[in-house]
Design a protein around this motif. Sequence first.
Motif: not given
Length: 342
Positions: A115-138
């Motif tokens: 998954p992707v998001g603004p930052w690289n922290e999951p929404f809960e401890p057992t969730a997948k670690t997201p990849r932080a979007l680049t500015t261009e991707e946002a």
Amino acid sequence: MSRLGSPYELKSLSLRNRIVMSPMCQYSVDAEDGAPNDWHFVHYVSRAVGGTGLVIIEMTDVDPDGRIRNRDLGLWSDEQIPAFKRIIDELHKHGAKVAIQIAHAGRKALDAEPPVGPWNEPFEPTAKTPRALTTEEAWKIVGQFADAARRAVEAGVDTIELHGAHGYLIHQFHSPGINKRDDEFGRDYAKFGVEVVRAVKKVLPPDMPLLMRVSAVEYADYGYDLEHGLRVFEAYRDAGVDLFDVSTGGEGPAGARKPGNYPGYQVPYARAIREKLGVPVMAVGLLDDPKLAESVVANGDADLVAIGRGMLRNPYWAIDALRKLDGPNHRAPIAEAYLRGY
């Protein structure tokens, strides 16, 4: 006569009553192609026959990797338009107006790799670690929201709701506890959502209102309070949001502050946003009792009431509610084929 049964107008949107079907994911796209099927047709059309004023089609995603699950709806391709149009045309035949909730799940996209998001922290401890979007991707995703909105308009919707609540991507960007970026989308927490609103407004007919679901407060220990929410929502209002659909939470596990989970527990937040920002609002959250729903509108807490689980249990919630509130003089729009039942 009940206020709940009275008509409502917002720009070009004209509703027969104040009752809204809340958008509720069905996770029923068996082909995993994003297009609604016969399940969705029956699900939504039955609520229109049941008297609902506004039907909001569930979270519909702008990108395949923006879905919560791969069996969610999507509008990332023109090929998906006809399946939505089939449902929307039938909803209109039965007197309901229609919205589609446009969204991207961000770090809560459970089937995305990653998954992707603004930052690289999951929404809960057992969730997948997201990849932080680049500015261009946002910025690219901003464009995807506009493309999906354009497709929704082509499918025949009467209005569009942006999903800026429950820990999905727009919400993630405006949450200080989630968004730890140092680019233009981090220095201004409202910027991503504002750019989405502006981009979507450009593809809407001039008089079509734009709705937005927001979480007034967060419940995680890092969560924001109502004051932060109001500052962000004011920016969204100024960018072009015409009505806020007011919910709470969803960003992650609750901390010391927890949701009330009793009937009407989110209504004070709806009233606060209505009063502070001077815009119409929709209240949602355990409002299944018709008398409670009526009081929310009659007291001026909200302009519209969204029914979720109550309408899952009963497609004819709107008709039943108006008959209970107004008796023989009700405005409930009963289909001719069903009159013998009443």
